[in-house]
Design an enzyme around this catalytic site. Sequence first.
Site, short mmCIF file in Angstrom:
data_model
loop_
_atom_site.label_atom_id
_atom_site.label_comp_id
_atom_site.label_asym_id
_atom_site.label_seq_id
_atom_site.Cartn_x
_atom_site.Cartn_y
_atom_site.Cartn_z
CG HIS A 1 -3.35 -14.07 41.27
ND1 HIS A 1 -2.21 -13.29 41.34
CD2 HIS A 1 -3.51 -14.37 39.95
CE1 HIS A 1 -1.71 -13.14 40.12
NE2 HIS A 1 -2.47 -13.77 39.26
N GLY B 1 -10.72 -13.40 36.53
CA GLY B 1 -10.86 -12.00 36.94
C GLY B 1 -11.36 -11.12 35.81
P1 PAJ Z 1 -2.73 -14.39 35.58
O1 PAJ Z 1 -2.35 -13.13 34.92
O2 PAJ Z 1 -1.83 -14.97 36.63
O3 PAJ Z 1 -4.15 -14.20 36.21
C1 PAJ Z 1 -4.84 -15.27 36.81
C2 PAJ Z 1 -6.28 -14.83 37.08
O4 PAJ Z 1 -6.26 -13.76 38.02
C3 PAJ Z 1 -6.98 -14.30 35.82
O5 PAJ Z 1 -8.31 -14.80 35.77
C4 PAJ Z 1 -6.95 -12.81 36.01
O6 PAJ Z 1 -8.01 -12.13 35.36
C5 PAJ Z 1 -7.07 -12.70 37.52
N1 PAJ Z 1 -6.56 -11.41 37.99
C6 PAJ Z 1 -5.36 -10.84 37.73
N2 PAJ Z 1 -5.28 -9.60 38.28
C7 PAJ Z 1 -6.48 -9.38 38.89
C8 PAJ Z 1 -7.03 -8.28 39.63
N3 PAJ Z 1 -6.34 -7.16 39.86
N4 PAJ Z 1 -8.29 -8.41 40.11
C9 PAJ Z 1 -9.02 -9.55 39.88
N5 PAJ Z 1 -8.54 -10.62 39.19
C10 PAJ Z 1 -7.30 -10.54 38.71
O7 PAJ Z 1 -4.69 -14.69 33.35
C11 PAJ Z 1 -3.78 -15.50 33.43
O8 PAJ Z 1 -2.92 -15.57 34.48
C12 PAJ Z 1 -3.53 -16.55 32.35
O9 PAJ Z 1 -3.91 -16.04 31.11
C13 PAJ Z 1 -4.27 -17.90 32.64
C14 PAJ Z 1 -5.80 -17.72 32.66
C15 PAJ Z 1 -3.80 -18.51 33.96
C16 PAJ Z 1 -3.94 -18.92 31.50
O10 PAJ Z 1 -2.58 -19.11 31.41
#
Ligand code: PAJ
Length: 280
Positions: free
Chosen positions: A37, A147
Amino acid sequence: MKIYKTIADMRAASRTARYTGKRLGLVPTMGALHEGHLSLVRAARAKCDGVAVSIFVNPLQFGPSEDLAKYPRTFERDRELLEKEGVDILFAPTPEEMYPTGAVTYVTVEGLSEKLCGKSRPGHFRGVTTVVAKLFHIVEPDAAFFGQKDAAQATIIRRMVQDLNLPVEIAVCPIVREPDGLAMSSRNAYLSPQERKSALVLHRALTEVKNRFDQGERNAINLIAAGTQVLTQDPTVRLDYFEIVNPVTLDPVPELTSCALVAGAAFVGNTRLIDNILLP
Ligand code: PAJ
């Protein structure tokens, strides 16, 4: 850092920022923040004058038997991390604020939403696109950061933005991994020490596919078989899917002649983990 819990306050703040000519970036999250994040926050910082982060565990994207109730909620820690990163605005609405009683309107990206994770999580992507469309209307960012970890989600959001002419630039940032290769995820917190070891099979399977690809293998069936073999070696891991698809259409590709997305999902114990790589 300003914290807003209501849509009205959030909208007023973002309108003020934009009125003063600032380019605003949004990083939507569900909290339980980790370096993945924070990498999005840093990318937003680099490209925008102001950064807003949303924390909202979106009930609409969880299935009835999924982990909504136990999803990690670590607001104080998240707030501190975002403060340290120099985030300007934290938007943290309640479910009642986001979904007033009687809301029946959804945003669905048809077709794409039934592929990859959409197959085993019906309604999941509809929940994601509905909440992200709402966040875009509330925050009105110039750019939003996602991400590559959630590759299908990124593809579907790009498509939504294109189809609905939303004035938001979408940036997709690389997967951040633990030193041993495990993709960072809020759900990694569920893993027992033994499961944490097993969780590495997803990364190992993707690495095996990449090695075969680097040795010249281009046939998707052979590459999937090589990856699946690694994934099924550990009896505590239950495979959900392992596919090689076109990163824009999410349709399976028979031969890897241009950029392809190798994506997998597996249950380690009760925890569902996902990971992917792009080839070449
Ligand atoms: P969440 O799982 O909290 O992830 C928020 C953002 O962080 C997403 O775009 C996700 O792809 C990115 N992310 C998570 N782990 C990552 C990693 N290891 N490397 C790079 N980016 C990473 O995805 C969501 O929330 C939800 O579906 C949301 C888009 C907020 C809608 O509710």
